[in-house]
Design an enzyme around this catalytic site. Structure first.
Site, PDB file in Angstrom:
ATOM      1  N   LYS A  22     -13.645 -14.662  -7.329  1.00 35.25           N
ATOM      2  CA  LYS A  22     -12.539 -15.557  -7.960  1.00 35.25           C
ATOM      3  C   LYS A  22     -11.639 -15.396  -6.726  1.00 35.25           C
ATOM      4  O   LYS A  22     -10.169 -16.550  -7.106  1.00 35.25           O
ATOM      5  CB  LYS A  22     -11.876 -14.355  -9.326  1.00 35.25           C
ATOM      6  CG  LYS A  22     -10.788 -14.464  -9.478  1.00 35.25           C
ATOM      7  CD  LYS A  22     -10.087 -13.199 -10.478  1.00 35.25           C
ATOM      8  CE  LYS A  22      -9.951 -11.739  -9.193  1.00 35.25           C
ATOM      9  NZ  LYS A  22      -8.305 -11.907  -9.076  1.00 35.25           N
ATOM     10  N   ASN A  23     -10.949 -14.727  -6.084  1.00 30.18           N
ATOM     11  CA  ASN A  23     -10.005 -15.097  -5.143  1.00 30.18           C
ATOM     12  C   ASN A  23     -10.131 -15.614  -4.262  1.00 30.18           C
ATOM     13  O   ASN A  23      -9.597 -16.307  -3.956  1.00 30.18           O
ATOM     14  CB  ASN A  23     -10.127 -13.594  -4.251  1.00 30.18           C
ATOM     15  CG  ASN A  23      -9.403 -12.422  -5.116  1.00 30.18           C
ATOM     16  OD1 ASN A  23      -9.290 -12.710  -6.668  1.00 30.18           O
ATOM     17  ND2 ASN A  23      -9.483 -11.083  -4.670  1.00 30.18           N
ATOM     18  N   ARG A  94      -0.928 -13.628 -11.079  1.00 29.21           N
ATOM     19  CA  ARG A  94       0.311 -13.495  -9.915  1.00 29.21           C
ATOM     20  C   ARG A  94      -0.130 -14.597  -8.884  1.00 29.21           C
ATOM     21  O   ARG A  94       0.588 -14.633  -8.397  1.00 29.21           O
ATOM     22  CB  ARG A  94      -0.175 -11.932  -9.536  1.00 29.21           C
ATOM     23  CG  ARG A  94       1.479 -11.464  -8.257  1.00 29.21           C
ATOM     24  CD  ARG A  94       0.520 -10.488  -7.696  1.00 29.21           C
ATOM     25  NE  ARG A  94       1.331 -10.563  -6.495  1.00 29.21           N
ATOM     26  CZ  ARG A  94       2.080 -10.902  -5.839  1.00 29.21           C
ATOM     27  NH1 ARG A  94       3.372 -10.748  -6.576  1.00 29.21           N
ATOM     28  NH2 ARG A  94       2.774 -11.065  -4.123  1.00 29.21           N
ATOM     29  N   ASP A 118       2.879  -6.093 -10.176  1.00 29.58           N
ATOM     30  CA  ASP A 118       2.104  -5.558 -11.037  1.00 29.58           C
ATOM     31  C   ASP A 118       1.384  -4.124 -11.469  1.00 29.58           C
ATOM     32  O   ASP A 118       2.030  -3.885 -11.221  1.00 29.58           O
ATOM     33  CB  ASP A 118       1.138  -7.179 -11.427  1.00 29.58           C
ATOM     34  CG  ASP A 118      -0.098  -6.439  -9.720  1.00 29.58           C
ATOM     35  OD1 ASP A 118      -0.205  -5.631  -9.268  1.00 29.58           O
ATOM     36  OD2 ASP A 118       0.030  -7.927  -9.424  1.00 29.58           O
ATOM     37  N   ASP A 307     -10.467  -3.914  -3.611  1.00 24.28           N
ATOM     38  CA  ASP A 307     -10.843  -4.189  -5.056  1.00 24.28           C
ATOM     39  C   ASP A 307     -11.546  -3.344  -5.273  1.00 24.28           C
ATOM     40  O   ASP A 307     -12.812  -3.530  -6.364  1.00 24.28           O
ATOM     41  CB  ASP A 307     -11.532  -5.822  -4.880  1.00 24.28           C
ATOM     42  CG  ASP A 307      -9.554  -6.657  -4.612  1.00 24.28           C
ATOM     43  OD1 ASP A 307      -8.502  -5.936  -4.975  1.00 24.28           O
ATOM     44  OD2 ASP A 307      -9.405  -7.506  -4.870  1.00 24.28           O
TER      45      ASP A 307
HETATM   46  C1  UD1 Z   1      -5.075 -10.758  -2.311  1.00 24.17           C
HETATM   47  C2  UD1 Z   1      -6.614 -10.884  -3.807  1.00 24.17           C
HETATM   48  C3  UD1 Z   1      -6.075  -9.111  -4.420  1.00 24.17           C
HETATM   49  C4  UD1 Z   1      -7.121  -8.402  -3.113  1.00 24.17           C
HETATM   50  C5  UD1 Z   1      -5.806  -8.750  -1.722  1.00 24.17           C
HETATM   51  C6  UD1 Z   1      -6.236  -7.800  -0.621  1.00 24.17           C
HETATM   52  C7  UD1 Z   1      -6.021 -12.237  -4.736  1.00 24.17           C
HETATM   53  C8  UD1 Z   1      -5.845 -14.007  -5.854  1.00 24.17           C
HETATM   54  N1  UD1 Z   1      -5.746 -11.612  -4.513  1.00 24.17           N
HETATM   55  O1  UD1 Z   1      -4.164  -9.898  -3.012  1.00 24.17           O
HETATM   56  O2  UD1 Z   1      -7.545  -9.137  -4.937  1.00 24.17           O
HETATM   57  O3  UD1 Z   1      -6.411  -6.831  -3.465  1.00 24.17           O
HETATM   58  O4  UD1 Z   1      -5.937  -9.828  -1.373  1.00 24.17           O
HETATM   59  O5  UD1 Z   1      -7.813  -7.861  -0.098  1.00 24.17           O
HETATM   60  O6  UD1 Z   1      -6.795 -13.341  -3.798  1.00 24.17           O
HETATM   61  N2  UD1 Z   1       2.631  -7.846   1.396  1.00 24.17           N
HETATM   62  C9  UD1 Z   1       3.537  -8.268   0.993  1.00 24.17           C
HETATM   63  N3  UD1 Z   1       4.839  -9.116   1.411  1.00 24.17           N
HETATM   64  C10 UD1 Z   1       3.511 -10.406   1.445  1.00 24.17           C
HETATM   65  C11 UD1 Z   1       2.395 -10.609   1.774  1.00 24.17           C
HETATM   66  C12 UD1 Z   1       2.165  -9.018   1.001  1.00 24.17           C
HETATM   67  O7  UD1 Z   1       4.177  -6.710   1.288  1.00 24.17           O
HETATM   68  O8  UD1 Z   1       4.695 -11.414   1.662  1.00 24.17           O
HETATM   69  C13 UD1 Z   1       1.905  -6.554   0.879  1.00 24.17           C
HETATM   70  C14 UD1 Z   1       1.195  -6.236  -0.753  1.00 24.17           C
HETATM   71  O9  UD1 Z   1       2.156  -5.650  -0.964  1.00 24.17           O
HETATM   72  C15 UD1 Z   1       0.233  -5.726  -0.151  1.00 24.17           C
HETATM   73  C16 UD1 Z   1      -0.426  -5.925   1.088  1.00 24.17           C
HETATM   74  O10 UD1 Z   1       0.374  -7.063   1.528  1.00 24.17           O
HETATM   75  O11 UD1 Z   1       0.749  -4.357   0.309  1.00 24.17           O
HETATM   76  C17 UD1 Z   1      -1.915  -6.743   0.417  1.00 24.17           C
HETATM   77  O12 UD1 Z   1      -1.530  -7.530   0.272  1.00 24.17           O
HETATM   78  P1  UD1 Z   1      -2.270  -9.370  -0.650  1.00 24.17           P
HETATM   79  O13 UD1 Z   1      -3.038  -9.480   1.244  1.00 24.17           O
HETATM   80  O14 UD1 Z   1      -1.079 -10.022   0.562  1.00 24.17           O
HETATM   81  O15 UD1 Z   1      -2.730  -9.734  -0.901  1.00 24.17           O
HETATM   82  P2  UD1 Z   1      -2.446 -11.326  -1.836  1.00 24.17           P
HETATM   83  O16 UD1 Z   1      -3.177 -11.585  -1.665  1.00 24.17           O
HETATM   84  O17 UD1 Z   1      -1.565 -10.383  -3.111  1.00 24.17           O
END
Ligand code: UD1
Length: 425
Positions: A22-23, A94, A118, A307
């Site tokens: 999915k990701n 998201r 979320d 996850d």
């Molecule tokens: C993706 C995955 C999710 C997984 C996560 C970490 C998808 C659709 N989702 O989520 O299933 O759990 O990676 O492996 O691929 N953050 C900030 N600022 C930003 C970006 C991120 O503060 O600009 C923080 C987030 O709040 C979080 C952390 O960084 O605490 C990790 O987020 P990120 O790696 O970006 O996860 P996602 O891409 O949202």
């Protein structure tokens, strides 16, 4: 409203096949926007999120043909695209934010509704925004939308990420592949899904060096071509099956799975007492005893995946001993332990730590899945609980686990999807 009804106590035996991640696939679908023409993706999981992303792409002007049973999506991208992703779709998923980079690169503009927080945490976008600004884009936040624009082609730049964010790495990567000049992303995410997107982009004609390392070097090219691409297999689904085999003291072979993508989690299962072996195209998990409790600390890849954290809390809830689980990515991910407690689990949380004291038995009860992985953790707990566990919030599971119920039944579980009303007839 449908619910899952599980009668616990069965050992899982047999073989299960995992489809694409999915990701990864959601980002691959977004990456298709970068090239005019028809991109075909295979090993596409038949899940709700793929349908939501297909609808988003259609509204941008693409033709999308999603054949669920054939695990295939074809996306035909026109020369001129719309560049607005509306709130009604973004709020449902998201990951819609991943169209931001490609739209900016293709159209010079992108208006994407802010996804907001979320059920697993606040999830900022600051690194996405700072990265795009480094490439020359103007980015503002107006009326609930992130408005990104550039008068001319984006230009390469050096970007240091404060944290190896998966989403920010992808946004910047997809914006940079057609920028003018070289972009370097330091402290980039290294997840197998990032490598998958890089591989697809390289096949489309992009120049990317360092996929799977902390430094991505991208030399912008003028134009990309559409391709056919097979989605990397879903390591989180594969890991969920491995935990299921361990918790139910079963014997499960997981096919179309790459154990190298799951090393930290599989290693924990070995510490819990499971026997793991590689088989052609996957791995096999055999468990004869009650699992031993295992400490877990979530970290960016190659660390232990957040996850799989709820699934390991479920495992620890029935393990022998006590375990400390530390969550470093999503602050609200422990919300689900309140539901697990309804089954009798003994879990105490304090900030980003959870102390889980294993119990010999859980007892079935009605519970609510609040996000995809919490739902998976509750299903696993239901598989070993005495009596019947009823899981509400099934739509969360539909977002991430394709054909979960038939696959579980195929392994010997007793689980059915029923109308909630029929519980009262
Ligand atoms: C993706 C995955 C999710 C997984 C996560 C970490 C998808 C659709 N989702 O989520 O299933 O759990 O990676 O492996 O691929 N953050 C900030 N600022 C930003 C970006 C991120 O503060 O600009 C923080 C987030 O709040 C979080 C952390 O960084 O605490 C990790 O987020 P990120 O790696 O970006 O996860 P996602 O891409 O949202």
């Amino acid at each position: 409203m449908e619910v899952l009804s599980i009668t616990g106590g069965q050992h899982l035996f047999g073989t299960v096949r995992v489809t694409g991640a999915k990701n990864s696939v959601l980002k691959l679908m977004a990456a298709a926007l970068l090239a005019q023409g028809t991109t075909t993706l295979t090993e596409v999981p038949d899940i709700l999120d793929v349908e939501i992303m297909a609808e988003l792409l259609r509204r941008l002007g693409c033709e999308v043909d999603h054949d669920g049973p054939a695990r295939r999506v074809s996306i035909t991208v026109p020369e001129i695209l719309a560049h607005r992703a509306d709130y009604d779709l973004v709020r449902r998923m998201r990951a819609s934010i991943c169209v931001l980079g490609p739209l900016l690169a293709r159209c010079g503009a992108a208006d994407v509704a802010l996804p907001g927080g979320d059920n697993i945490g606040s999830r900022g976008l600051d690194m996405h925004i700072a990265g795009l600004r480094k490439l020359g884009a103007e980015v503002t936040n107006e009326h609930g939308y992130l408005i990104a624009s550039t008068q001319q082609r984006l230009t390469g730049g050096s970007i240091w990420l404060d944290f190896p964010s998966v989403g920010a790495t992808e946004t910047i990567l997809m914006a940079a592949v057609t920028a003018n000049g070289v972009t370097v992303i330091e402290n980039a995410a290294r997840e197998p899904e990032i490598v998958d997107i890089c591989q697809m982009l390289i096949n489309m004609g992009a120049s990317i060096d360092g996929a799977g390392t902390s430094t991505l070097t991208i030399e912008g090219v003028e134009q990309l071509e559409p391709v056919a691409h097979c989605t990397v297999s879903d390591r989180i689904v594969a890991g969920t099956w491995a935990v299921a085999a361990t918790m139910t003291q079963g014997d499960v072979t997981v096919l179309n799975a790459n154990p190298a993508h799951l090393e930290s989690a599989l290693d924990k299962l070995v510490s819990a007492g499971a026997q793991l072996s590689r088989v052609d195209g996957g791995f096999r998990v055999v468990m004869d005893n009650r699992p031993l409790a295992v400490d877990v600390v979530t970290l960016p890849y190659p660390g232990f995946p957040t996850d799989l954290q709820p699934q390991f809390i479920a495992l620890n809830a029935i393990a022998s001993g006590a375990a400390l689980v530390t969550e470093n990515l999503f602050e609200a991910r422990f919300r689900f332990v309140q539901e697990l407690a309804r089954l009798g689990a003994d879990v105490r949380t304090d900030g980003h730590h959870a102390l889980v004291r294993g119990r010999a038995h859980l007892s079935g009860a009605p519970v609510e899945a609040t996000d995809i992985r919490a739902g998976a953790g509750l299903v696993l707990a239901g598989l070993v609980a005495d009596g019947t566990t009823t899981i509400y919030g099934v739509s969360h599971l539909d977002r991430g686990y394709a054909d979960f119920v038939p696959a579980l039944n195929g392994l010997g579980a007793r689980i059915e999807r029923i109308e909630a009303e029929s519980l009262f007839t």
